[in-house]
Design a protein around this motif. Structure first.
Motif, mmCIF file in Angstrom:
data_model
loop_
_atom_site.group_PDB
_atom_site.id
_atom_site.type_symbol
_atom_site.label_atom_id
_atom_site.label_comp_id
_atom_site.label_asym_id
_atom_site.label_seq_id
_atom_site.Cartn_x
_atom_site.Cartn_y
_atom_site.Cartn_z
ATOM 1 N N LEU A 186 0.739 -1.573 0.400
ATOM 2 C CA LEU A 186 -0.309 0.170 0.354
ATOM 3 C C LEU A 186 0.855 1.378 -0.057
ATOM 4 N N ASP A 187 2.081 1.315 0.481
ATOM 5 C CA ASP A 187 3.235 2.636 0.603
ATOM 6 C C ASP A 187 3.306 3.112 -0.767
ATOM 7 N N ARG A 188 3.534 2.710 -1.976
ATOM 8 C CA ARG A 188 4.173 2.405 -2.800
ATOM 9 C C ARG A 188 3.468 3.152 -4.208
ATOM 10 N N PHE A 189 1.237 3.283 -2.678
ATOM 11 C CA PHE A 189 0.521 3.679 -4.001
ATOM 12 C C PHE A 189 -0.201 4.875 -3.405
ATOM 13 N N ALA A 190 -0.552 5.656 -3.671
ATOM 14 C CA ALA A 190 -1.347 7.004 -3.055
ATOM 15 C C ALA A 190 -2.271 7.641 -4.387
ATOM 16 N N ILE A 191 -3.719 8.617 -3.979
ATOM 17 C CA ILE A 191 -4.529 9.601 -4.514
ATOM 18 C C ILE A 191 -3.691 10.350 -5.511
ATOM 19 N N ASP A 192 -3.820 10.574 -6.575
ATOM 20 C CA ASP A 192 -3.134 12.368 -6.897
ATOM 21 C C ASP A 192 -4.653 12.941 -7.141
ATOM 22 N N ALA A 282 -3.825 -0.775 -8.947
ATOM 23 C CA ALA A 282 -5.084 0.191 -9.114
ATOM 24 C C ALA A 282 -5.654 0.698 -8.278
ATOM 25 N N MET A 283 -6.440 -0.196 -7.099
ATOM 26 C CA MET A 283 -7.278 0.888 -6.423
ATOM 27 C C MET A 283 -6.884 1.236 -5.459
ATOM 28 N N ALA A 284 -5.575 0.456 -4.950
ATOM 29 C CA ALA A 284 -4.745 1.310 -3.980
ATOM 30 C C ALA A 284 -4.137 2.783 -4.109
ATOM 31 N N SER A 285 -4.349 3.382 -5.900
ATOM 32 C CA SER A 285 -4.132 3.905 -6.088
ATOM 33 C C SER A 285 -5.774 5.144 -6.439
ATOM 34 N N GLY A 286 -6.849 4.183 -5.877
ATOM 35 C CA GLY A 286 -7.724 4.689 -5.832
ATOM 36 C C GLY A 286 -8.664 5.248 -7.195
ATOM 37 N N ARG A 287 -8.237 4.153 -8.135
ATOM 38 C CA ARG A 287 -8.829 4.403 -9.585
ATOM 39 C C ARG A 287 -9.536 3.323 -9.766
ATOM 40 N N PRO A 288 -10.526 2.976 -10.467
ATOM 41 C CA PRO A 288 -11.395 1.398 -10.591
ATOM 42 C C PRO A 288 -10.685 0.531 -11.845
ATOM 43 N N VAL A 289 -10.856 -0.101 -11.795
ATOM 44 C CA VAL A 289 -10.451 -1.069 -12.808
ATOM 45 C C VAL A 289 -11.739 -2.108 -14.001
ATOM 46 N N ILE A 290 -11.576 -2.457 -14.566
ATOM 47 C CA ILE A 290 -12.625 -3.067 -15.396
ATOM 48 C C ILE A 290 -11.962 -4.258 -15.454
ATOM 49 N N ALA A 291 -12.340 -5.226 -15.387
ATOM 50 C CA ALA A 291 -12.234 -6.824 -15.951
ATOM 51 C C ALA A 291 -12.949 -7.706 -16.360
ATOM 52 N N PHE A 292 -11.918 -9.115 -16.602
ATOM 53 C CA PHE A 292 -13.077 -9.644 -16.961
ATOM 54 C C PHE A 292 -13.063 -10.663 -16.462
ATOM 55 N N ALA A 341 -8.797 -1.458 -1.057
ATOM 56 C CA ALA A 341 -7.754 -1.380 -1.061
ATOM 57 C C ALA A 341 -6.287 -2.240 -0.045
ATOM 58 N N GLU A 342 -6.787 -1.131 1.070
ATOM 59 C CA GLU A 342 -6.885 -1.367 2.675
ATOM 60 C C GLU A 342 -6.969 -2.497 2.978
ATOM 61 N N SER A 343 -7.605 -3.062 2.677
ATOM 62 C CA SER A 343 -8.176 -4.742 3.731
ATOM 63 C C SER A 343 -6.570 -5.483 2.937
ATOM 64 N N PHE A 344 -6.747 -5.134 2.398
ATOM 65 C CA PHE A 344 -5.315 -6.579 1.488
ATOM 66 C C PHE A 344 -4.125 -6.158 1.757
ATOM 67 N N GLY A 345 -3.697 -5.658 2.440
ATOM 68 C CA GLY A 345 -2.436 -4.716 2.957
ATOM 69 C C GLY A 345 -1.769 -6.066 3.728
ATOM 70 N N ARG A 346 -0.539 -5.672 3.597
ATOM 71 C CA ARG A 346 0.975 -6.360 4.585
ATOM 72 C C ARG A 346 0.606 -6.986 5.582
ATOM 73 N N ALA A 347 0.179 -5.720 5.936
ATOM 74 C CA ALA A 347 0.175 -6.256 7.457
ATOM 75 C C ALA A 347 -1.004 -7.677 8.076
ATOM 76 N N ARG A 348 -1.941 -7.264 7.520
ATOM 77 C CA ARG A 348 -3.313 -8.381 7.138
ATOM 78 C C ARG A 348 -2.496 -9.196 6.592
ATOM 79 N N PHE A 349 -1.584 -9.707 5.858
ATOM 80 C CA PHE A 349 -1.292 -10.961 5.074
ATOM 81 C C PHE A 349 -0.242 -12.051 6.833
ATOM 82 N N VAL A 350 0.473 -10.824 6.794
ATOM 83 C CA VAL A 350 1.595 -11.624 7.941
ATOM 84 C C VAL A 350 0.702 -11.260 9.212
ATOM 85 N N ALA A 351 -0.462 -11.544 10.433
ATOM 86 C CA ALA A 351 -0.927 -11.389 10.547
ATOM 87 C C ALA A 351 -2.112 -12.901 10.675
#
Length: 376
Positions: A186-192, A282-292, A341-351
């Motif tokens: 998460l720390d790598r991405f931010a909303i513009d 992309a979602m961690a950057s605040g942008r929506p996703v058009i996905a298959f 996106a924050e619900s998928f962060g590293r702290a959650r994974f490690v815990a």
């Protein structure tokens, strides 16, 4: 407690390698093994804990041709000496789980997917090979599947990176697993704060199953801009079918990719992925996703809230989704998308991984029964 982690190969820093980096946050003194490694391409944390490679890594040119050495990897795994370790974690996406752990060690497999080229897309893999070698390659994949199934009892517990992969584990290996989604950095991405620019974004390795061709054809000749980030075997063919509104940026730095995420109108994601970390970035950057709408994207993208799905891997289906997106584009809330996106962060994974492994270790040390019978 001595911990060994085996990751299939370490020649770049993508999603699987970032999972390994997070596992080293959980076990900072663990020894890391792999088939082939390029320390210069790795995070400082992984490079510092790299203990060794199998004999694959000592073959001249292995960093360049490692995937062609797949038939040798089962033997290489079984030659690796892991004696003395109390906990072995295999990071499975290529041949990894077939290591021979000590008899009294706990072996946990974090599975990105059963080997895609052997189980999920063998025909697509074979189609990329020259016709004269396909019969031999098909026979080698057949032998690889037999070996892969035979190594399942070497694993005490399976962790799947998604519900999609958990279903594959059940189908091909007849074992249950626990789902723990990979971490997004998460720390790598931010909303513009200036909001999005004018272009949509496609970011991926440009190989067949990523289906960049769907995106390039969908944007061909229309009044929408598409930026394509990535390199791979499909690049030349994609350039031939692209129109001037599609720009190829090649490989970009992590910082530039984060900027492109934050400035795109939406990310276009055409693959049926095991999990897929790119939509979450992309979602961690605040942008929506058009996905298959199949595979791991179903577990990360919320239709109508953080993005939209399209139903078929065709230009027509994607183009219809782009029309729907433009009709509701203003309703997407960057802050709400980032919170998701924050619900998928590293702290959650490690815990989650800590809780699982500590519980399994306690059970293992008291002689509890781990693996259970095969599914019926």
């Amino acid at each position: 407690m001595r911990v060994a982690i085996f990751h299939y190969w370490l020649v770049t820093m993508r999603g699987g390698e970032r999972v390994l980096d997070a596992l080293l946050e959980l076990y900072p003194d663990a020894d890391v093994y792999t088939h082939v490694a390029d320390p210069a391409a790795l995070s400082p944390r992984i490079a510092a804990r790299l203990k060794g490679t199998t004999f694959i890594g000592r073959i001249p040119g292995a960093r360049r041709i490692y995937q062609k050495l797949l038939p040798l990897m089962p033997l290489a795994l079984e030659r690796l000496d892991l004696s003395g370790y109390d906990l072995v974690i295999s990071s499975e996406g290529g041949p990894s789980k077939g290591v021979l752990p000590p008899a009294d060690a706990l072996h946990v497999c974090y599975c990105h997917s059963p080997m895609r080229y052997a189980w999920v897309m063998p025909e697509g893999y074979l189609a990329e090979l020259p016709a004269p070698v396909r019969p031999l390659a098909a026979w080698l994949l057949h032998r690889m599947r037999i070996w892969d199934v035979s190594t399942v009892p070497r694993v005490d517990r399976f962790v799947a990176n998604s519900g999609t992969v958990a279903r594959r584990i059940r189908r091909y290996w007849r074992r249950d697993s626990v789902v723990v989604h990979p971490p997004v950095e998460l720390d790598r991405f931010a909303i513009d704060p200036d909001g999005p620019g004018d272009a949509f974004l496609f970011a991926s390795q440009l190989v067949g199953y990523k289906r960049a061709d769907v995106a390039v054809r969908a944007f061909a000749g229309i009044d929408r801009q598409l930026l394509v980030v990535g390199e791979g075997s499909e690049l030349a063919a994609l350039r031939r079918i692209a129109t001037p509104n599609v720009r190829f940026l090649g490989r970009v730095s992590d910082d530039e990719l984060a900027r492109l995420y934050a400035r795109c109108r939406a990310l276009v994601f055409c693959a049926e992925e095991d999990f897929g970390i790119v939509p979450l970035e992309a979602m961690a950057s605040g942008r929506p996703v058009i996905a298959f709408g199949r595979g791991g994207a179903r577990e990360t993208v919320v239709d109508g809230s953080t993005g939209l799905f399209f139903d078929a891997q065709t230009p027509e289906s994607l183009r219809a989704a782009l029309d729907r997106f433009e009709a509701v584009e203003g309703s997407f809330d960057p802050a709400a998308i980032r919170r998701h996106a924050e619900s998928f962060g590293r702290a959650r994974f490690v815990a989650e991984m800590r809780e699982l492994i500590e519980g399994w270790l306690a059970e293992h040390q008291t002689g509890g029964r781990l693996a259970g019978p095969p599914l019926q």
